[in-house]
Write an enzyme that holds these catalytic residues in place. Structure first.
Site, mmCIF file in Angstrom:
data_model
loop_
_atom_site.group_PDB
_atom_site.id
_atom_site.type_symbol
_atom_site.label_atom_id
_atom_site.label_comp_id
_atom_site.label_asym_id
_atom_site.label_seq_id
_atom_site.Cartn_x
_atom_site.Cartn_y
_atom_site.Cartn_z
ATOM 1 N N SER A 253 0.844 -1.185 0.000
ATOM 2 C CA SER A 253 0.000 0.000 0.000
ATOM 3 C C SER A 253 0.885 1.243 0.000
ATOM 4 O O SER A 253 2.111 1.150 0.042
ATOM 5 C CB SER A 253 -0.896 -0.002 1.234
ATOM 6 O OG SER A 253 -0.094 0.212 2.375
ATOM 7 N N LYS A 254 0.217 2.380 -0.004
ATOM 8 C CA LYS A 254 0.901 3.677 -0.064
ATOM 9 C C LYS A 254 2.040 3.789 0.966
ATOM 10 O O LYS A 254 3.039 4.449 0.727
ATOM 11 C CB LYS A 254 -0.110 4.800 0.199
ATOM 12 C CG LYS A 254 -0.976 5.086 -0.997
ATOM 13 C CD LYS A 254 -0.300 6.094 -1.930
ATOM 14 C CE LYS A 254 -0.833 6.019 -3.340
ATOM 15 N NZ LYS A 254 0.011 5.247 -4.245
#
Ligand code: GLU
Length: 503
Positions: A253-254
């Site tokens: 994820s980010k």
């Protein structure tokens, strides 16, 4: 044609995630390796989250990766339309059929009731599943309530006490008990089909023979199999591939940095590097053979060989793969691909043939030391952003150049270059350095390190043999150049000597 029909079915709710790109790639490799059809369908029934921009950018990124499709959105084909938002009438017909034959039923439970049931189940440690409240409402009563305008969902009636099993090509036999599967929603109260419903109808009508997707969908598969059965359609085979995780083994994820194809593209990762790297996540084309072109990967790929364990995304390895492909790329392609980075650094763009020649020589010289093209401006700063004053503001550089020996080298270099011809080849540069050595007695590091700073304004960088001729080539660009005016080697040495005098 082998009869194999696979598909990639992205939801256009954001940028194409590398995990989904890998799913697309595996499907593509199968189709290409087995003379099958790769189909692209857009699953855009989540009207709140789907956007036209995302739809466009997903298609664009797939094309950029080289994962072209034979059938589907924009390509056309006999089973269209290929956007789910354009297939609502088909879903409605299927829902009516299921309602008629009793496999489907209307559910009038309110969102609040369902949420309260769910919370109660979770609190009691039971799997949250629909209680079946509306299952027993007689059909004509349900119809009458719907006709009177009462909002209703449509659910699938899941048969009790049954085991649903399938042979997953990656995971082997997977079995679910229907008693832990609540009756899934097929159509929401606003008439929009749920994922599990639309996906089955589409895969069936589009003749998909093998579904390769992320293992996050594995618990949907028994529901989908029950739907195939209820609709009387032949189910495809399934292969659920592991997820792509970050180095800390949580979903990529980010927090882990770049996660979308677009971000890697914008950093100057080459498409052939990204697809090659993604193919290696959870699969191996053979011992010690990792760097292979797409067609060769396709020839070797078997979904059965994809590992069960998660693919851990390793940015270092991606950088290694990218460096390999950067070295193979042509000078012209590198120049074109690096133009936006040079421009973004404020150094203009090629406007004439001489500019293009310089930039090609420059990227070829610099590319060996970068992980991606976004690193390039930093490597070529010495050329376009030379400034003696800024360099001397760095205390280590000032300390180094103000020793008696370095001052002598600076003086001798400036004199040597004044009026001499440009150092446009490595030999001319070496001869000049040799004469400075003779004059000053400085040698090795004591000679070349000050020379590096004097000519590049920096204490490190590419080999001087390469850098100095580039400086002279850039300094000689014609008036119609689109690149910044760059000082010659002689002007650079002189600029330092003038400033050193005052220190
Ligand atoms: N639209 C779904 C997704 O992006 C597709 C899942 C599937 O391949 O069935 O997750």
């Amino acid at each position: 044609m082998s009869g194999l029909r696979v598909r990639f079915a992205p939801s256009p709710t954001g940028q194409l995630h590398v995990g989904n790109a890998r799913t697309a790639l595996f499907n593509w490799l199968l189709a290409r390796g087995q003379d099958g059809i790769f189909l692209l369908r857009i699953e855009d029934t989540d009207f709140d989250r789907s956007t036209v921009e995302s739809d466009r950018s997903v298609l664009d990124d797939l094309r950029w990766l080289g994962l072209t499709w034979d059938e589907g959105v924009e390509a056309g084909g006999a089973h269209g339309p290929y956007r789910q938002s354009e297939r609502l009438a088909t879903y409605r017909e299927h829902a009516d059929r299921l309602l008629r034959d009793g496999h489907g039923y209307y559910c009038f439970c309110s969102a609040e009731t369902l949420e309260a049931d769910r919370a109660a189940a979770l609190a009691a440690g039971r799997p949250p599943m629909y209680a079946g409240t509306c299952r027993r409402i007689p059909v004509h009563d349900a119809r009458a309530r719907v006709d009177a305008g009462e909002p209703a969902l449509i659910r699938l009636r899941v048969p009790p006490h049954r085991s649903v099993a399938f042979d997953d090509l990656v995971r082997g036999t997977v079995r679910f008990d229907t008693d832990v599967i609540g009756d899934p929603v097929l159509v929401r109260s606003d008439g929009i089909p749920a994922y599990n419903f639309a996906v089955v109808i589409d895969d069936a009508l589009m003749g998909i023979t093998l579904v390769v997707r992320g293992e996050d969908h594995i618990s949907n598969t028994p529901r989908q199999l029950l739907l195939y059965e209820a609709l009387g359609y032949q189910p495809p085979r399934f292969a659920h591939v592991s997820m792509v995780l970050g180095p800390d083994h949580t979903k990529l994820s980010k927090r882990h940095g770049a996660t979308s194809v677009r971000e890697f593209r914008e950093r100057g990762i080459l498409p052939e590097a990204l697809v090659n790297y993604l193919a290696l996540l959870g699969w191996s084309p053979g011992a010690n053979e990792e760097l292979l072109p797409l067609n060769e990967l396709a020839r070797r790929f078997r979904v059965e060989d994809v590992g069960h364990s998660a693919g851990i995304f390793d940015p270092e390895k991606l950088a290694w793969v990218n460096r390999h492909y950067l070295k193979l790329a042509s000078a012209e392609r590198l120049r074109e691909l690096s133009a936006p980075f040079i421009e973004a650094a404020g150094w203009g763009r090629a406007a004439c043939e001489d500019d293009r020649r310089l930039l090609e020589a420059l990227v070829v010289a610099a590319v060996g030391s970068v992980d991606c093209l976004a690193d390039l401006p930093d490597r070529v700063r010495f050329l376009f952003a030379f400034d003696a004053e800024t360099a001397l503001a760095v205390s280590a550089i000032e300390a180094e150049l103000t020793t008696p020996s370095a001052r002598a080298v600076a003086q001798a270099l400036a004199e040597e270059l004044a009026g001499s011809e440009p150092l446009s080849t490595r030999e001319l540069f070496r001869d000049a350095a040799a004469r400075v050595r003779q004059k000053t007695g400085a040698k090795g590091k004591d000679l070349f390190h000050p020379i590096r700073i004097l000519l590049t304004g920096d204490a490190s960088g590419m080999e001087l043999d390469l850098a100095v001729p580039l400086i002279e080539q850039a300094a000689a660009l014609p008036r119609d150049s689109g690149l910044p005016r760059v000082p010659t080697a002689a002007e650079r040495a002189r600029a330092f000597v003038a400033r050193l005098g005052a220190r």
